[in-house]
Design an enzyme around this catalytic site. Structure first.
Site, PDB file in Angstrom:
ATOM      1  CG  ASP A   6      -1.764   1.339   1.501  1.00  0.00           C
ATOM      2  OD1 ASP A   6      -2.406   1.667   0.264  1.00  0.00           O
ATOM      3  OD2 ASP A   6      -1.980   1.631   2.383  1.00  0.00           O
ATOM      4  CB  SER A   7       0.205   4.639  -0.608  1.00  0.00           C
ATOM      5  OG  SER A   7      -1.309   4.846   0.105  1.00  0.00           O
ATOM      6  CE1 TYR A  38       3.282   5.574  -2.968  1.00  0.00           C
ATOM      7  CE2 TYR A  38       1.682   3.833  -4.035  1.00  0.00           C
ATOM      8  CZ  TYR A  38       3.148   4.404  -3.163  1.00  0.00           C
ATOM      9  OH  TYR A  38       4.420   3.394  -3.171  1.00  0.00           O
ATOM     10  N   GLY A  39      -2.453   9.287  -3.486  1.00  0.00           N
ATOM     11  CA  GLY A  39      -3.814   9.878  -4.063  1.00  0.00           C
ATOM     12  C   GLY A  39      -3.449  11.156  -4.759  1.00  0.00           C
ATOM     13  CB  CYS A  69      -2.606   1.011  -2.874  1.00  0.00           C
ATOM     14  SG  CYS A  69      -2.633   2.848  -3.211  1.00  0.00           S
ATOM     15  CG  ASN A  70      -9.390   1.691  -3.281  1.00  0.00           C
ATOM     16  OD1 ASN A  70     -10.168   1.059  -3.904  1.00  0.00           O
ATOM     17  ND2 ASN A  70      -8.914   1.049  -2.101  1.00  0.00           N
ATOM     18  CB  THR A  71      -4.256   5.751  -5.479  1.00  0.00           C
ATOM     19  OG1 THR A  71      -5.077   6.237  -4.366  1.00  0.00           O
ATOM     20  CG2 THR A  71      -3.625   6.735  -6.358  1.00  0.00           C
ATOM     21  CD  GLU A 148      -2.181   8.514   6.959  1.00  0.00           C
ATOM     22  OE1 GLU A 148      -1.401   9.524   6.760  1.00  0.00           O
ATOM     23  OE2 GLU A 148      -2.063   7.261   6.479  1.00  0.00           O
ATOM     24  CB  CYS A 180      -9.977   5.270  -0.067  1.00  0.00           C
ATOM     25  SG  CYS A 180      -8.387   5.788   0.927  1.00  0.00           S
ATOM     26  CB  THR A 181      -6.323   1.932   2.235  1.00  0.00           C
ATOM     27  OG1 THR A 181      -5.725   3.139   1.996  1.00  0.00           O
ATOM     28  CG2 THR A 181      -5.834   0.995   1.141  1.00  0.00           C
ATOM     29  CG  HIS A 182      -6.868   5.726   4.986  1.00  0.00           C
ATOM     30  ND1 HIS A 182      -5.736   5.211   4.104  1.00  0.00           N
ATOM     31  CD2 HIS A 182      -5.854   6.369   5.920  1.00  0.00           C
ATOM     32  CE1 HIS A 182      -4.614   5.583   4.277  1.00  0.00           C
ATOM     33  NE2 HIS A 182      -4.616   6.117   5.384  1.00  0.00           N
TER      34      HIS A 182
HETATM   35  N1  DGL Z   1      -3.714   3.863   0.042  1.00  0.00           N
HETATM   36  C1  DGL Z   1      -4.404   4.871  -0.642  1.00  0.00           C
HETATM   37  C2  DGL Z   1      -5.688   4.366  -1.569  1.00  0.00           C
HETATM   38  O1  DGL Z   1      -6.054   3.472  -0.892  1.00  0.00           O
HETATM   39  C3  DGL Z   1      -4.961   6.094   0.295  1.00  0.00           C
HETATM   40  C4  DGL Z   1      -3.823   7.023   0.835  1.00  0.00           C
HETATM   41  C5  DGL Z   1      -3.156   7.740  -0.315  1.00  0.00           C
HETATM   42  O2  DGL Z   1      -3.480   8.533  -0.841  1.00  0.00           O
HETATM   43  O3  DGL Z   1      -1.965   7.023  -0.485  1.00  0.00           O
HETATM   44  O4  DGL Z   1      -6.280   4.986  -2.423  1.00  0.00           O
END
Ligand code: DGL
Length: 261
Positions: A6-7, A38-39, A69-71, A148, A180-182
């Site tokens: 993940d990011s 990463y977003g 990571c979705n991004t 976060e 998104c992961t969060h």
């Molecule tokens: N992990 C990213 C996602 O799922 C969220 C955090 C980021 O922007 O890196 O898109």
């Protein structure tokens, strides 16, 4: 070993979901905390990071990759699948399949980072499978930093979630993808603000079900995965805040090991 990247720390929600339905499998996690988020980054940068993260996990013994990571899943899946000859899982397709299966009126909402929403990947994949669907997407860039910061239960966070979800509520969506992961960490407040009748699709749960089904269908690959209940957590930067977020995401304390990328 199953490698997951993940990011940053949010991808631990996917680790939690995998461990819940597939306990015992050895896992190796890499969170790119030095280069998060990463977003907000460009497509080519995220692709480069995703390749480096995958190379790192393979060097550490991963024989299967999960892009939590979705991004990264939105923009780098093709590049990763082209480059690495092993099972690769991304989080978008499983969430799309589950949303289509769940939605009754095919009014589907998607929330994610700017990068994910801008890529249009959820829309594209939903319409490929269900051309009668209507998809409404909204980026929610403030939600990652709020999680976060540990502001999960603050009234300010509830207000921001409400504001972000208002356009989707107005469109009367019946299903909402947490892209998104969060966001699984904010699931109860999201459910409260979007309304109880809207089905929420958590991409971390969707991808872990997909992995389980894949391994059930591919015993030859399943056999090659070690199952000693071990989990290793690597990050490219370490701070007490990352440690705290890790505990929130995984619901337990873990040791993070710092590696230079
Ligand atoms: N992990 C990213 C996602 O799922 C969220 C955090 C980021 O922007 O890196 O898109």
């Amino acid at each position: 070993m199953i490698g997951i990247f993940d990011s940053g720390i949010g991808g631990l929600t996917t680790v939690r979901a995998i461990l819940e339905i597939m306990p015992g499998y050895d896992l190796i996690y890499f969170g790119d905390t030095a280069r998060t988020p990463y977003g907000t980054k460009s497509r080519s940068t995220v692709i480069r990071y995703a390749i480096e993260n995958t190379e790192f996990l393979i060097k550490k013994g991963a024989t299967m990759i999960v892009m939590a990571c979705n991004t990264a899943s939105s923009v780098a899946t093709e590049a990763i699948k082209e480059r690495f000859d092993m099972p690769i899982f991304e989080v978008i397709s499983p969430a799309v399949a589950l949303a289509i299966e769940t939605s009754k009126r095919m009014q589907i909402g998607v929330i994610g980072t700017r990068g994910t929403i801008k890529s249009g990947i959820y829309e594209k994949k939903i319409l490929e499978k269900a051309d009668q669907a209507r998809v409404f997407s909204t980026p929610c860039p403030l939600l990652v930093p709020l999680v976060e910061e540990g502001w999960v239960k603050k009234p300010e966070t509830a207000m921001i979630v409400k504001k972000y979800l208002l356009p989707l509520k107005t469109r009367q969506i019946d299903t909402l993808i947490l892209g998104c992961t969060h966001y699984p960490i904010l699931k109860s407040i999201i459910q409260q603000k979007i309304g109880r009748r809207v089905a929420i699709i958590d991409s971390s749960i969707a991808v872990s079900n997909t992995i389980k089904t894949y391994l059930d269908d591919h015993p030859d690959i399943e056999k090659t995965l070690s199952k000693e209940g071990r989990a290793f957590f690597f990050v490219s930067d370490i701070t007490t805040q990352f440690e705290k977020t890790a505990e929130i995401a995984l619901k337990r304390k873990i040791d993070l090991t710092h590696v230079e990328m």
